[in-house]
Scaffold this active site. Structure first.
Site, short mmCIF file in Angstrom:
data_model
loop_
_atom_site.label_atom_id
_atom_site.label_comp_id
_atom_site.label_asym_id
_atom_site.label_seq_id
_atom_site.Cartn_x
_atom_site.Cartn_y
_atom_site.Cartn_z
N HIS A 194 0.63 -1.51 0.15
CA HIS A 194 0.01 0.03 -0.07
C HIS A 194 0.87 1.06 -0.47
CE1 HIS A 194 -3.23 2.42 0.53
NE2 HIS A 194 -2.16 3.52 1.45
N CYS A 195 0.61 2.76 -1.12
CA CYS A 195 1.76 3.49 -1.25
C CYS A 195 0.67 4.99 -0.61
CB CYS A 195 1.47 3.15 -2.85
SG CYS A 195 2.90 4.83 -2.69
N CYS B 256 -3.22 0.66 -3.17
CA CYS B 256 -2.48 -0.55 -3.08
C CYS B 256 -1.80 -0.73 -4.76
CB CYS B 256 -3.27 -1.89 -2.88
SG CYS B 256 -3.26 -1.96 -0.93
#
Length: 112
Positions: free
Chosen positions: A4-5, A11
């Site tokens: 997850h960014c 994601c």
């Protein structure tokens, strides 16, 4: 899912990894261009700073050159960090690994 960014609030996985890598490349290019274009101003700010024997708080050049020095330094730090981050993710893409697989299999032979 790869990870997850928080920067893109999504994601990163199989279907959008290309776009994540492109984002990293674009950010890196922008930081390099900013570094190059600010280098002369940073040099002039340093030169001005070494020429001044005293600091006058009302001098408009002090604020301008201080801002230039802080912005240049911050941009240089971001460029260094983004270079390392992009190298890591390109290595993972070439090896066909995800971040989670890389962390899970450290020190062990990798089988996809």
């Amino acid at each position: 899912m790869d990870h997850h960014c928080p920067w893109i609030n999504n994601c990163v996985g199989f279907w959008n990894r290309k776009f994540f890598l492109l984002l990293l490349i674009y950010v890196l290019v922008i930081t390099y261009v900013t570094f190059i274009t600010m280098a002369y101003d940073f040099y002039k700010a340093l030169e001005w700073g070494f020429e001044q024997k005293f600091v006058d708080k009302n001098d408009i050049k002090l604020r301008y050159y201080s801002f230039i020095m802080v912005a240049f330094t911050f941009n240089a730090i971001v460029a260094i960090l983004m270079t390392a981050f992009l190298r890591f993710h390109l290595k993972l893409a070439i090896e066909n690994k995800t971040t989670i697989e890389n962390l899970d299999k450290q020190g062990q032979p990798y089988v996809s």
